[in-house]
Scaffold this motif. Structure first.
Motif, PDB file in Angstrom:
ATOM      1  N   THR A   1     -18.945 -68.233  43.436  1.00 18.96           N
ATOM      2  CA  THR A   1     -19.295 -69.465  44.141  1.00 18.96           C
ATOM      3  C   THR A   1     -18.332 -69.711  45.294  1.00 18.96           C
ATOM      4  OG1 THR A   1     -20.056 -70.368  42.053  1.00 18.96           O
ATOM      5  CG2 THR A   1     -19.760 -71.908  43.848  1.00 18.96           C
TER       6      THR A   1
ATOM      7  N   PHE B   1     -16.987 -67.131  32.872  1.00 16.66           N
ATOM      8  CA  PHE B   1     -16.054 -68.216  33.174  1.00 16.66           C
ATOM      9  C   PHE B   1     -15.158 -67.847  34.347  1.00 16.66           C
ATOM     10  CE2 PHE B   1     -13.652 -71.835  31.311  1.00 16.66           C
ATOM     11  CZ  PHE B   1     -14.723 -72.535  30.830  1.00 16.66           C
TER      12      PHE B   1
ATOM     13  N   ASN C   1      -9.934 -72.219  40.474  1.00 26.31           N
ATOM     14  CA  ASN C   1     -11.096 -71.909  39.646  1.00 26.31           C
ATOM     15  C   ASN C   1     -11.537 -73.123  38.844  1.00 26.31           C
ATOM     16  OD1 ASN C   1     -11.807 -69.372  40.321  1.00 26.31           O
ATOM     17  ND2 ASN C   1     -11.283 -68.434  38.382  1.00 26.31           N
TER      18      ASN C   1
ATOM     19  N   LEU D   1     -19.457 -59.238  14.898  1.00 26.70           N
ATOM     20  CA  LEU D   1     -19.076 -58.635  16.178  1.00 26.70           C
ATOM     21  C   LEU D   1     -19.849 -59.272  17.322  1.00 26.70           C
ATOM     22  CD1 LEU D   1     -18.757 -54.798  15.631  1.00 26.70           C
ATOM     23  CD2 LEU D   1     -16.987 -56.423  16.166  1.00 26.70           C
TER      24      LEU D   1
ATOM     25  N   ASP E   1     -24.970 -56.065  25.101  1.00 24.88           N
ATOM     26  CA  ASP E   1     -24.288 -55.063  25.918  1.00 24.88           C
ATOM     27  C   ASP E   1     -24.898 -55.020  27.310  1.00 24.88           C
ATOM     28  OD1 ASP E   1     -23.085 -54.638  23.567  1.00 24.88           O
ATOM     29  OD2 ASP E   1     -23.920 -52.656  23.181  1.00 24.88           O
TER      30      ASP E   1
ATOM     31  N   LEU F   1     -12.698 -78.377  29.306  1.00 20.91           N
ATOM     32  CA  LEU F   1     -14.068 -78.409  28.779  1.00 20.91           C
ATOM     33  C   LEU F   1     -14.612 -79.834  28.789  1.00 20.91           C
ATOM     34  CD1 LEU F   1     -14.174 -75.939  25.784  1.00 20.91           C
ATOM     35  CD2 LEU F   1     -15.351 -75.786  27.954  1.00 20.91           C
TER      36      LEU F   1
ATOM     37  N   SER G   1     -21.792 -73.528  34.734  1.00 21.41           N
ATOM     38  CA  SER G   1     -20.816 -73.979  33.737  1.00 21.41           C
ATOM     39  C   SER G   1     -21.515 -74.555  32.506  1.00 21.41           C
ATOM     40  CB  SER G   1     -19.859 -74.995  34.360  1.00 21.41           C
ATOM     41  OG  SER G   1     -20.575 -76.113  34.806  1.00 21.41           O
TER      42      SER G   1
ATOM     43  N   TYR H   1     -18.809 -46.539  13.940  1.00 22.29           N
ATOM     44  CA  TYR H   1     -17.559 -45.843  13.703  1.00 22.29           C
ATOM     45  C   TYR H   1     -17.819 -44.465  13.126  1.00 22.29           C
ATOM     46  CZ  TYR H   1     -16.065 -50.608  14.354  1.00 22.29           C
ATOM     47  OH  TYR H   1     -15.894 -51.854  14.870  1.00 22.29           O
TER      48      TYR H   1
ATOM     49  N   PRO I   1     -17.013 -69.031  39.063  1.00 24.00           N
ATOM     50  CA  PRO I   1     -16.346 -69.762  40.138  1.00 24.00           C
ATOM     51  C   PRO I   1     -15.928 -68.863  41.280  1.00 24.00           C
ATOM     52  CG  PRO I   1     -15.415 -70.342  38.037  1.00 24.00           C
ATOM     53  CD  PRO I   1     -16.324 -69.207  37.788  1.00 24.00           C
TER      54      PRO I   1
ATOM     55  N   SER J   1     -23.672 -74.667  40.279  1.00 20.26           N
ATOM     56  CA  SER J   1     -22.539 -74.650  39.349  1.00 20.26           C
ATOM     57  C   SER J   1     -22.846 -75.446  38.088  1.00 20.26           C
ATOM     58  CB  SER J   1     -21.263 -75.127  40.031  1.00 20.26           C
ATOM     59  OG  SER J   1     -21.054 -76.477  39.849  1.00 20.26           O
TER      60      SER J   1
ATOM     61  N   ILE K   1     -22.194 -72.298  29.052  1.00 23.35           N
ATOM     62  CA  ILE K   1     -21.314 -72.598  27.918  1.00 23.35           C
ATOM     63  C   ILE K   1     -22.138 -73.060  26.719  1.00 23.35           C
ATOM     64  CG2 ILE K   1     -19.520 -74.154  27.087  1.00 23.35           C
ATOM     65  CD1 ILE K   1     -18.406 -74.155  29.919  1.00 23.35           C
TER      66      ILE K   1
ATOM     67  N   LEU L   1     -13.241 -50.740  20.139  1.00 25.55           N
ATOM     68  CA  LEU L   1     -13.725 -50.814  18.755  1.00 25.55           C
ATOM     69  C   LEU L   1     -14.552 -52.071  18.543  1.00 25.55           C
ATOM     70  CD1 LEU L   1     -10.673 -49.567  16.713  1.00 25.55           C
ATOM     71  CD2 LEU L   1     -12.826 -48.409  17.123  1.00 25.55           C
ATOM     72  N   LEU L   2     -14.135 -53.194  19.184  1.00 29.12           N
ATOM     73  CA  LEU L   2     -14.906 -54.436  19.059  1.00 29.12           C
ATOM     74  C   LEU L   2     -16.295 -54.272  19.664  1.00 29.12           C
ATOM     75  CD1 LEU L   2     -12.465 -57.353  19.805  1.00 29.12           C
ATOM     76  CD2 LEU L   2     -13.706 -56.871  17.716  1.00 29.12           C
ATOM     77  N   TRP L   3     -16.354 -53.622  20.811  1.00 29.24           N
ATOM     78  CA  TRP L   3     -17.641 -53.509  21.484  1.00 29.24           C
ATOM     79  C   TRP L   3     -18.585 -52.564  20.769  1.00 29.24           C
ATOM     80  CZ3 TRP L   3     -20.260 -56.323  24.548  1.00 29.24           C
ATOM     81  CH2 TRP L   3     -19.601 -57.193  25.374  1.00 29.24           C
ATOM     82  N   SER L   4     -17.999 -51.422  20.263  1.00 29.04           N
ATOM     83  CA  SER L   4     -18.880 -50.354  19.813  1.00 29.04           C
ATOM     84  C   SER L   4     -19.605 -50.722  18.529  1.00 29.04           C
ATOM     85  CB  SER L   4     -18.040 -49.091  19.612  1.00 29.04           C
ATOM     86  OG  SER L   4     -18.655 -48.260  18.690  1.00 29.04           O
TER      87      SER L   4
ATOM     88  N   THR M   1     -13.590 -75.351  41.045  1.00 31.25           N
ATOM     89  CA  THR M   1     -14.948 -74.851  41.242  1.00 31.25           C
ATOM     90  C   THR M   1     -15.760 -74.949  39.966  1.00 31.25           C
ATOM     91  OG1 THR M   1     -13.987 -73.307  42.784  1.00 31.25           O
ATOM     92  CG2 THR M   1     -16.251 -72.942  42.191  1.00 31.25           C
ATOM     93  N   LEU M   2     -15.097 -74.775  38.818  1.00 34.24           N
ATOM     94  CA  LEU M   2     -15.825 -74.736  37.549  1.00 34.24           C
ATOM     95  C   LEU M   2     -16.375 -76.112  37.182  1.00 34.24           C
ATOM     96  CD1 LEU M   2     -16.413 -72.485  35.640  1.00 34.24           C
ATOM     97  CD2 LEU M   2     -14.390 -73.015  34.380  1.00 34.24           C
TER      98      LEU M   2
ATOM     99  N   ILE N   1     -15.489 -80.697  32.293  1.00 30.72           N
ATOM    100  CA  ILE N   1     -16.715 -80.029  32.716  1.00 30.72           C
ATOM    101  C   ILE N   1     -17.917 -80.784  32.179  1.00 30.72           C
ATOM    102  CG2 ILE N   1     -18.092 -77.952  32.358  1.00 30.72           C
ATOM    103  CD1 ILE N   1     -15.550 -76.348  32.497  1.00 30.72           C
TER     104      ILE N   1
ATOM    105  N   VAL O   1     -18.058 -62.017  18.933  1.00 30.27           N
ATOM    106  CA  VAL O   1     -17.009 -61.534  19.833  1.00 30.27           C
ATOM    107  C   VAL O   1     -17.616 -61.150  21.175  1.00 30.27           C
ATOM    108  CG1 VAL O   1     -15.245 -59.786  20.138  1.00 30.27           C
ATOM    109  CG2 VAL O   1     -15.635 -60.750  17.904  1.00 30.27           C
ATOM    110  N   LYS O   2     -18.765 -60.442  21.111  1.00 29.10           N
ATOM    111  CA  LYS O   2     -19.408 -60.034  22.367  1.00 29.10           C
ATOM    112  C   LYS O   2     -19.824 -61.252  23.188  1.00 29.10           C
ATOM    113  CE  LYS O   2     -21.189 -55.673  20.702  1.00 29.10           C
ATOM    114  NZ  LYS O   2     -22.346 -54.848  20.483  1.00 29.10           N
TER     115      LYS O   2
ATOM    116  N   LEU P   1     -10.360 -53.270  22.167  1.00 28.71           N
ATOM    117  CA  LEU P   1     -11.549 -53.779  22.859  1.00 28.71           C
ATOM    118  C   LEU P   1     -12.742 -52.864  22.637  1.00 28.71           C
ATOM    119  CD1 LEU P   1     -12.049 -56.180  24.703  1.00 28.71           C
ATOM    120  CD2 LEU P   1     -11.764 -54.668  26.634  1.00 28.71           C
TER     121      LEU P   1
END
Lengths: 117, 160, 98
Positions: free
Chosen positions: A86, A79, B111, A66, C59, B68, A48, B21, A83, A44, A52, B15-18, B114-115, B71, A69-70, B13
């Protein structure tokens, strides 16, 4: 402007380096720890801290695109699922009767009796 | 109504991933969104299992930031344990009571346990979780009770 | 380059986890190692994508994270119930699971 860029570069580099450090430490712990229950915690650390920090460092490198965002979606996903898996492994081990080798501090509380708080 | 919200969310979602366009790619996306909605609609009619989200978003964000920091702290503690030559492991399995009313709150609490490295929630029973700690100290119970109170504070009051 | 350092660190960590995967005395050690290896792989794919200047690899990384999670749960379910699909409830076996 270039000043800010330099600061961001150094910040992301230090994030990536410390993330790599935690990843390696987690792996060392998985190898060094004496039994399964301790190894859970080593895994863990990777899941974690390492994830991160590395993802945050890559987010800064990518800037506002973008790709950020991904990366954040990947981080959110890890995230939630990290857990969960685990917990699933630990729960399966407990159900199958695997117990920690040494419960050094409280020999009576093996977790299956009521806590004496 | 619910379907339209889902469709908009999935579309955003997608549109964000792709990131590409062109009309044909977007039509593929629309087709996949339709397929997903069809499948989830069937699944919803099979098992009526709605999970209401009863969290206050602002408090939850504050909790995430606090989490955070926690952690980071416990990561450093476990790193010290791993790298120290003697490896001072004091394992313990103990029970932690929870005070959340909603299922989602309990999931977030488990969670979070565990985290943070050093504690793993092993088993969920009514009223308490079974938690395993690698370097147990008496302060752990207080830290977990603190976390429990913070998770409970993010739940919306009033609703049952 | 910073990414080369990260890739090296992740590869070293993967090798160590692989040792645990081969040595691990119980089944659950191995499942844990496989899960951890998967997380390392997700990170490695992402960092390699950045290193090549092709962040589209993300991806694939997300897809790998999904498959890793489902795979771990499927392995655990299989060893508990000895079946992947619909299962009748069987009491868990009290073995060490080697």
């Amino acid at each position: 402007m270039s000043n800010l860029d330099a600061v961001l570069q150094i910040l992301s580099w230090s994030l990536i380096i410390s993330g790599s450090f935690f990843v390696v430490v987690g792996a060392i712990g998985m190898l060094r720890f004496p039994d399964f229950w301790a190894r859970l915690h080593a895994a863990s650390v990777t899941e974690s801290g390492g994830v991160i920090l590395l993802l945050a460092g890559m987010c800064i490198q990518a800037g506002f695109t973008l790709i950020t965002v991904k990366l954040m979606i990947i981080g959110l996903f890890l995230f939630i699922t990290g857990p969960t898996s685990t917990h699933a492994v630990a729960n399966a081990a407990l159900v199958s009767g695997l117990r920690p080798k040494s419960l050094s501090t409280h020999p009576n509380s093996n977790g299956l009796e009521d806590d004496k708080r | 109504m619910r379907l339209i919200v889902y469709a908009l969310l999935l579309g955003a979602l997608w549109l964000l991933w792709s990131g590409i366009y062109k009309p044909i790619i977007i039509s593929f996306g629309a087709a996949s969104i339709g397929l997903v909605l069809l499948i989830t609609h069937r699944m919803n009619t099979v098992d009526e299992d709605k999970v209401p989200i009863e969290l206050s978003p602002i408090k939850f964000l504050g909790y995430l930031i606090w989490l955070l920091v926690e952690i980071a702290k416990s990561n450093i503690a476990v790193t010290k344990t791993i790298l120290s030559p003697t490896m001072p492991i004091r394992q313990n399995l103990f029970e932690v009571p929870y005070t959340q009313r909603t299922d989602l709150g309990q999931v977030i609490f488990a969670n979070s346990i565990t985290l943070t490295p050093g504690t793993v929630s092993v088993e969920t029973e009514t009223g308490h979780f079974l938690v395993h700690a690698v370097s147990y100290s008496a302060a752990d119970m207080d830290a977990l009770a603190n976390m429990d109170a913070r998770v409970s504070a993010t739940e919306l009051a009033g609703s049952s | 380059m910073i990414y080369a350092f990260a890739i090296l660190a992740i590869l070293i960590a993967m090798a160590l986890v692989l040792v645990r995967l081969i040595k691990g005395p119980t089944l659950y050690d191995r499942v844990l190692a496989v899960n951890s290896f998967g997380t390392h792989t997700v990170l490695l794919i992402g960092v390699v994508g950045f290193w090549n200047g092709r962040p589209d690899f993300l991806d694939i990384a997300l897809l790998y994270a999904l498959i890793n999670f489902v795979g771990t749960i499927a392995i655990l379910k299989f060893f508990r119930y000895r079946a992947i699909g619909d299962v009748m409830w069987t009491p868990p076996q009290q073995d060490e699971g080697r």
